[in-house]
Design an enzyme around this catalytic site. Structure first.
Site, PDB file in Angstrom:
ATOM      1  CE  LYS A  57     -28.890 -16.999 -52.342  1.00 12.88           C
ATOM      2  NZ  LYS A  57     -29.869 -17.329 -51.271  1.00 12.88           N
ATOM      3  CD  GLU A  87     -36.929 -15.270 -52.987  1.00 11.84           C
ATOM      4  OE1 GLU A  87     -35.843 -15.654 -52.506  1.00 11.84           O
ATOM      5  OE2 GLU A  87     -37.739 -16.056 -53.505  1.00 11.84           O
ATOM      6  CB  SER A 113     -21.957 -17.926 -49.515  1.00 17.18           C
ATOM      7  OG  SER A 113     -21.789 -16.585 -49.090  1.00 17.18           O
TER       8      SER A 113
END
Length: 765
Positions: free
Chosen positions: A449, A471, A738
């Site tokens: 991210k 969000e 991830s």
């Protein structure tokens, strides 16, 4: 259409403004709604808007959103809305009726079918909140063929070019929003209203204009009537119904409308009687149990954590201890704030001569687009232009790469020797591909991210924005956004579903440590989709100063392209590293899929390499044969959600389904449009791993490689292991690892008593 024209013509002859009233179909009950329509007309309404409810109304204010929610609980469907109009017509309703709502339920019902059935039911036209230009052109043409009206809306922010165009396609009247902000009754009207109406009348060619948003009193009505041919009232009608005793809503609405118009329309005798041939409503019980049913139950043995806005540093130590079941956030949203329905509208029609050329593709096959209210159109255009300038500016990418040390890039890639050995032991002779791990879990903040968050905050600074909203589901994107905001001294507000707050209390505290404000969203399913809804609403309120760092490859164009571009560093590095380590490209790359940011980032650099298989692994929850999963590409169908046309999980009525996954980060009912395009072209394959299978992946990597993965990544691990068994030993598979699993350890511990026995995993002392 003709009925609408006649209503405004009659008001003009009588030297007054027409009253346009709004109510939500099925609120407070389905049985009462025909009476409410008749009561509006009896109280002097000239035109009626009947709201068709939607599960994810990003353009609704608090009052109307609440009515929508109750209506859906009452079982309202598109067919119900049509039946309400049909019943009201059979009982003498003469006023023209417009259906007002969102595109996805209409899409699910069928455009041609809705026009046929609406005409037969006595509907006079439509107002669609989020219909984009290309669909609007076609739909308006069909409306005209059926003699139905398509009503355009204009807001104060509408450009002159756009206003001229919208006025030019109006056939019955123009809906004018008086000001930007949140719908509902207000004490004052916009001081800029006369000027706005002057601009509208300049281009309208005599088509009437009806003004709404904030009108609630007789004084408002009289004031607006000085400059407009019509006045729209919506939220105050809903408030009137809400306050009325059970069964008395229609009577209260009639008296309210009369207090506005000082007129009454003669009503014919109705089938349910009433003095002097007038009925004021059918008494029925709404929510007879009064038990607030619909809350998510928790069956994992842990009582739901309380959500508190109290400062934990000012609480007794026992209250600030995470083990006490209290998660501290900065605010709680009950889905009661947001930009109003009236000031939200889509950029209706356009033509070839006036359409601006695309700076970058907005569609991936049939998927993508901008299904958003007009108030966002200019901001999205500015964002697209700003991103186009940035991505073509070598200095921007030089700045981005300058933060690689801060982000811990490039992330490493290595062969998972013991996991590969495990695969070969359980595969046929000569089978079992080597598995490599692309270690995005080693990035700063613990996931992929940070790539997108860093890129977007640099873009926001380039655009002159001073605040960030975001969000988050599992919390990793929220943490990454809070991190980059702390790095650059920018205000950050993160919206997170209250169910995810409960599941990811550690990440909530991490965000707060980084200086972000965390708002728990207690609306809908209280998960990621509801956080997206609330973030989009809030973004509209402060477009001039705020940038929305959307966390996945979802949302309206250009967000999917922006996110994919910044996340493509994953696949680009993987290409180079595999060439260096093996001398060739991998034979397959695997990523988990929620919204799709890490998958798009890994897949896109390989999308033109036909020799490389692309495998996305979705959250299968309890199984695709149940309603409890989040496998959008595997089990969904095309639709519109959060401003984009893509695959979504929805019912036959076009309402968005609740989802389930043991992983908060994959608990989303939509997916990025580029992945939808790859699915339809069969460039990528998508499968689903259940909660139990994800736990198998979690256990394998932990025990065999000493790496505790995120639950999201665990889905990809299971899928990659299954794929590797079918491939030859000389072939290679790369997993996008991830995220790391620190945030999920508690969730795994909570779920093990249920899932552990299914996979033979027992960690009890």
């Amino acid at each position: 259409m003709e009925g609408l024209k006649a209503a405004f013509a009659r008001a003009k002859r009588e030297e007054r403004s027409a009253l346009v009233t709004y109510t939500t179909a099925g609120y407070p009950t389905i049985d009462e709604t025909p009476d409410v329509l008749l009561a509006m007309e009896a109280g002097g309404a000239d035109v009626i808007e009947l709201g068709s409810p939607f599960t994810d109304p990003i353009a609704d204010g608090p009052t109307i959103q609440g009515a929508n929610t109750q209506a859906l609980k009452n079982g309202v469907t598109t067919t119900t809305c049509l039946n309400i109009v049909r019943q009201a017509r059979s009982r003498g309703l003469k006023a023209p009726v417009l259906l007002m709502g969102y595109y996805n339920p209409l899409l699910a019902y069928g455009e041609e079918r809705i026009l046929q059935d609406a005409k037969a039911a006595g509907v006079n036209g439509f107002i669609m909140v989020d219909l984009p230009p290309e669909e609007a052109v076609r739909f308006r043409h069909h409306c005209t063929n059926y003699g139905l009206s398509y009503v355009p809306l204009i807001a104060p922010a509408t450009s002159e070019k756009r206003m001229k165009l919208l006025c030019g396609i109006a056939d019955s009247f123009i809906y004018v929003v008086s000001r930007m902000g949140v719908t509902g009754a207000t004490g004052v009207l916009s001081s800029g209203l006369p000027d706005l109406l002057d601009r509208v009348h300049k281009y309208s060619g005599g088509i009437p204009a009806a003004v709404g948003f904030g009108v609630s009193t007789r004084e408002h009505f009289v004031e607006v009537a000085k400059v407009a041919e019509g006045v729209v009232i919506g939220s105050q009608i809903i408030n009137t119904l809400k306050k009325a005793p059970a069964g008395e809503g229609a009577k209260a609405v009639e008296e309210y409308c009369h207090s506005i118009t000082l007129r009454r329309n003669t009503r014919v005798s109705q089938t349910n009687g009433g003095s002097n041939g007038v009925s004021h409503g059918v008494s029925t019980d709404a929510n007879p149990g009064g038990d607030g049913s619909g809350w998510i139950s928790h069956e994992n043995g842990e009582a739901p954590k309380d959500i508190s806005t109290a400062d934990p540093t000012k609480q007794p130590a026992s209250e600030s201890n995470p083990s006490n079941g209290t998660v501290h956030v900065d605010a709680v949203s009950h889905g009661t704030e947001g930009p109003g329905l009236a000031d939200q509208f889509e950029a209706l029609n356009t033509n070839g001569d006036e359409k601006d050329p695309e700076l970058m593709p907005s569609r991936f096959g049939e998927f993508g687009g901008q299904y958003v209210p007009e108030s966002l159109m200019d901001c999205l255009a500015q964002l697209e232009q700003g991103f186009e300038d940035a991505r073509n500016d070598p200095k921007f990418w030089e700045e981005f790469r300058s933060y690689y040390p801060y982000m811990s890039r490039p992330s490493s890639l290595h062969r998972a020797d013991r996991l590969t050995e495990h695969v070969r032991k359980t595969a046929s002779k000569g089978m079992g591909a080597s598995i490599y791990l692309k270690r995005e879990d080693l990035n700063h903040t613990g996931s992929h991210k940070i790539n997108n968050a860093m890129g977007q905050v640099l873009l926001a600074r380039r655009l002159g924005k001073t605040e960030i909203i975001a969000e988050t589901g599992a919390g990793q994107h929220g943490v990454a956004s809070a991190t980059v905001c702390a790095r650059f001294g920018m205000k950050c507000t993160v919206y997170m579903g209250s169910e995810d707050v409960r599941r990811q209390a550690l990440n909530v505290f991490r965000m707060k440590l980084l200086g972000a404000t965390v708002v728990a969203v207690e609306a809908g399913s209280c998960t990621l989709r509801d956080a997206v809804n609330e973030a989009m609403r809030k973004w509209v309120e402060k477009l001039d100063t705020t940038h929305y760092i959307i966390g996945s490859a979802i949302g309206p164009h250009p967000f999917p392209t922006i996110v994919r571009t910044f996340q493509s560093v994953i696949g680009t590095e993987t290409k180079q590293q595999m060439q260096e380590q093996t001398g060739r490209l991998p034979d397959a790359v695997v990523a988990c899929v929620g919204g799709g940011s890490n998958a798009a980032g890994m897949f896109h650099p390989f999308s033109s390499d036909a020799s490389v298989k692309l495998l996305g692994v979705e959250a299968g929850g309890d199984g695709l044969d149940t309603a409890r999963h989040s496998a959008t590409l595997t089990g969904g169908k095309p639709g519109v959600l959060h401003g984009v046309r893509t695959y979504i999980l929805q019912n036959a009525e076009g309402q968005i389904n609740d989802t389930h996954s043991v992983s908060a980060g994959l608990d989303y009912p939509g997916v990025g449009p580029e992945l939808s395009g790859w699915k339809d072209t069969e460039r990528a394959k998508f499968v689903a791993a259940t909660d139990a299978e994800a736990f198998v992946g979690f256990r394998l990597l932990s025990e065999l490689e000493g790496i505790i993965p995120a639950l999201e990544t665990s889905h990809a691990i299971f899928g990659a292991v299954e794929l590797a068994r079918t491939m030859r030993e000389e072939e290679n598979v790369v997993i996008c690892l991830s995220g790391r699993g620190d945030k999920d350890v508690q969730s795994v511990a909570e779920e093990l008593p249920t899932i552990g026995p299914k996979i033979g995993w027992d960690l009890r002392f």
